[in-house]
Design a protein around this motif. Structure first.
Motif, mmCIF file in Angstrom:
data_model
loop_
_atom_site.group_PDB
_atom_site.id
_atom_site.type_symbol
_atom_site.label_atom_id
_atom_site.label_comp_id
_atom_site.label_asym_id
_atom_site.label_seq_id
_atom_site.Cartn_x
_atom_site.Cartn_y
_atom_site.Cartn_z
ATOM 1 N N THR A 222 28.750 -5.975 29.464
ATOM 2 C CA THR A 222 29.232 -4.593 29.370
ATOM 3 C C THR A 222 30.201 -4.426 28.208
ATOM 4 O OG1 THR A 222 29.007 -4.350 31.770
ATOM 5 C CG2 THR A 222 30.375 -2.729 30.633
ATOM 6 N N ASN B 171 28.333 -4.504 24.890
ATOM 7 C CA ASN B 171 27.569 -3.268 24.716
ATOM 8 C C ASN B 171 28.469 -2.078 24.396
ATOM 9 O OD1 ASN B 171 25.031 -4.395 25.028
ATOM 10 N ND2 ASN B 171 24.972 -4.064 27.244
ATOM 11 N N GLN B 172 29.696 -2.080 24.948
ATOM 12 C CA GLN B 172 30.639 -1.000 24.613
ATOM 13 C C GLN B 172 30.991 -1.025 23.137
ATOM 14 O OE1 GLN B 172 34.149 -0.101 26.805
ATOM 15 N NE2 GLN B 172 33.169 -0.294 28.813
ATOM 16 N N ARG C 118 28.069 0.474 21.275
ATOM 17 C CA ARG C 118 27.955 1.933 21.430
ATOM 18 C C ARG C 118 28.997 2.665 20.576
ATOM 19 N NH1 ARG C 118 26.381 0.944 26.881
ATOM 20 N NH2 ARG C 118 28.568 0.831 27.527
ATOM 21 N N CYS C 119 30.171 2.048 20.452
ATOM 22 C CA CYS C 119 31.263 2.692 19.700
ATOM 23 C C CYS C 119 31.444 2.017 18.354
ATOM 24 C CB CYS C 119 32.566 2.634 20.495
ATOM 25 S SG CYS C 119 32.427 3.272 22.168
ATOM 26 N N THR D 53 34.829 1.079 16.376
ATOM 27 C CA THR D 53 35.078 -0.364 16.344
ATOM 28 C C THR D 53 35.309 -0.830 14.910
ATOM 29 O OG1 THR D 53 33.659 -0.658 18.272
ATOM 30 C CG2 THR D 53 34.174 -2.625 16.987
ATOM 31 N N ILE E 22 38.649 -4.948 25.460
ATOM 32 C CA ILE E 22 37.848 -3.950 26.201
ATOM 33 C C ILE E 22 38.143 -4.105 27.694
ATOM 34 C CG2 ILE E 22 35.512 -3.182 26.814
ATOM 35 C CD1 ILE E 22 36.048 -2.644 23.934
ATOM 36 N N ILE F 261 37.195 -3.483 31.588
ATOM 37 C CA ILE F 261 36.017 -3.273 32.433
ATOM 38 C C ILE F 261 36.497 -3.186 33.880
ATOM 39 C CG2 ILE F 261 33.758 -4.147 33.147
ATOM 40 C CD1 ILE F 261 33.883 -3.530 30.171
#
Length: 522
Positions: free
Chosen positions: A385, A388-389, A392-393, A397, A518, A520
């Motif tokens: 996760t 993948n974050q 996506r960003c 990033t 990150i 979670i």
């Protein structure tokens, strides 16, 4: 005949001549040795063997019992002289009556060894004749002369040893590097005797450095090399952990050379020990072509220190052993007590599962730390996760990564290191001058050591900065090239990009090596 009378029979005669019984011939052997294995000395060795064979056969009362020899071996002690020890063994078994040798220094340069074997053979009535000194060890004056001459030979050897040391010192001061390339993985020599890279072996060196940075242990790397049937520098298939450690610590792979790492403490026994500052060392930069970059080498040294000093707990006093078996080992930390999480095969009321638990809780119970138990599948899902974050960003990033690079560059110690290098170079010249003049340089050596320690700390800090920059670049490259989201847990990706996972009751914080975090939720 009276019983008190013994008959002595007449001697056999041929005509009027008495036939004498033949005396047994002396079994004579020779011992010869040359000190080196150079072509010139090898010729001397062959000449000696030929000389003794002809000399012994020339004497009719002698019987040739062989020539014992050692080539290219020091005479300071007898431990590695197989020919010599074989001759002594044959003497003890009664196969030799007399030994010929060129001189005491050829026989032994160690007075103790020399007299030991002379007396041992004397007890068996076996003589040694030293041609140069004209000494027969069975004669009355033999041992006295031998003691004097052997002592002189030992002094000569000590003087020679000292001269060799001085010669090496001058070579070191000139920055001349001498390496036995036959046992040095990654390098060979050209026709002029210069070290050059052996690309096939250099790939093995690069593999060792790469796998270590990817999280593999010394044992993992050694077993992998053995499995792939890759030879060591000594051309053997057996890889030891110490061999891997030595390669990872060897500054020659970045093109430098530290000279006089070890010293000889006893010229007779050839005892070598680590140079702990007893005599000066010399560090030569760019002495040969590099195989490993300086920043990679610095990262390796940093990682080796980190693994050997792995601790946990809020006080940092609990010693932990680095494990490379799983990517999550040693990187999952408890935010309640500061300890690391351990992988456990759990059997809870008949239900089998793989979980991760805080080491303090496992060892001391929930009264000391009540951190929650985490299913392995939950941890693995959190890493997927988090990655993948980032994907996506990617625009946000990238901006964060650029800011991290700027911060790393602002924290660079290059200027300070260069200033220290200038001072060190000046003080090194002063040290060499004092050493050559025979003056006391201990105070100056202490100042140099302080500067070197300061420089080392700055180099470590710079290596950390370089490491951060490299990890940022790697993550940037991954974000640019990844064309789809992760669908399953990737052990290699965790090793490459994730530095730490902080475990809370309600969340995980996944910390990337590129200085991005990150959260979670659990």
């Amino acid at each position: 005949m009276n019983e008190n009378v013994t008959l002595i029979p007449a001697k056999k005669r041929v005509g009027n001549r008495i036939v004498k019984e033949e005396k047994p011939k002396l079994r004579v052997a020779a011992y010869c040795r040359v000190s080196t294995d150079s072509d010139e000395q090898a010729g001397s060795y062959e000449v000696q063997v030929q000389h003794y064979m002809e000399y012994i056969r020339f004497h009719k009362e002698w019987q040739f019992a062989g020539v014992y020899s050692d080539s290219g071996i020091s005479g300071c002690n007898t431990k590695k002289r197989e020919g010599f020890m074989g001759m002594i063994a044959d003497c003890m078994e009664g196969k030799i009556d007399l030994i010929l040798t060129k001189s005491i220094s050829r026989f032994a340069r160690n007075t103790i060894d020399c007299l030991k074997y002379v007396r041992q053979l004397k007890e068996k009535n076996i003589a040694i004749i030293f041609e140069k000194e004209n000494i027969n060890t069975l004669e009355a004056s033999g041992e006295l002369l031998l003691t004097i001459m052997a002592s002189l030979a030992q002094q000569e050897s000590a003087s020679l040893s000292q001269n060799v040391k001085l010669g090496l010192q001058f070579r070191y001061q000139e920055g001349k590097v001498q390496v036995n390339h036959e046992h040095f993985l990654g390098y060979t020599k050209d026709s002029d005797g210069n070290l050059i890279v052996d690309e096939e072996e250099a790939d093995v060196v690069r593999r060792i450095f790469r796998e270590y940075l990817e999280g593999a242990s010394y044992r993992d790397i050694a077993q992998g090399l053995e499995r792939d049937k890759i030879k060591t520098g000594g051309k053997r298939y057996r890889w030891h952990i110490s061999t891997i450690q030595g390669i990872l610590r060897n500054e020659k792979y970045i093109g430098d050379a530290l000279l006089q790492k070890t010293i000889t403490t006893d010229f007779i026994e050839k005892v070598r020990i680590k140079n702990d500052g007893t005599v000066p060392q010399y560090y030569v930069r760019n002495s040969q072509e590099a195989i490993i970059s300086r920043d990679i080498f610095a990262q390796i040294q940093e990682e080796m220190v980190r693994r050997s000093n792995l601790t946990s707990g809020t006080d940092g006093k609990r010693k932990r052993v680095y494990s490379s078996k799983y990517a999550l080992s040693s990187i999952c930390t408890c935010t309640k007590c500061g300890d690391i999480y351990r992988r456990i095969a759990w059997n809870n009321r008949g239900k089998h599962s793989i979980v991760w638990r805080c080491c303090t809780r496992v060892e001391q119970g929930p009264s000391v730390c009540n951190a929650s138990t985490v299913q392995e599948s939950e941890l693995q899902k959190a890493t997927v996760t988090a990655i993948n974050q980032l994907l996506r960003c990617s625009e946000n990033t990238m901006q964060i990564l650029e800011e991290n690079i700027k911060a790393a560059l602002a924290d660079d110690n290059s200027e300070k290191i260069e200033q220290i290098n200038v001072v060190l170079e000046q003080k090194q010249r002063e040290l060499v001058k004092l050493a050559n003049e025979g003056k006391n340089y201990s105070a100056l050596a202490d100042k140099i050591e302080i500067l070197q320690n300061k420089k080392q700390k700055l180099l470590i800090a710079k290596a950390e900065t370089e490491g951060v920059k490299k990890r940022i670049a790697e993550l940037e490259d991954f974000l640019h090239t990844a064309n789809q989201m992760l669908t399953e847990y990737d052990e290699l990706m965790v090793r490459k990009y994730i530095d730490q996972i902080k475990i809370y009751d309600e969340k995980f914080v996944v910390c990337f090596k590129a200085k991005i975090e990150i959260e979670i939720l659990r």
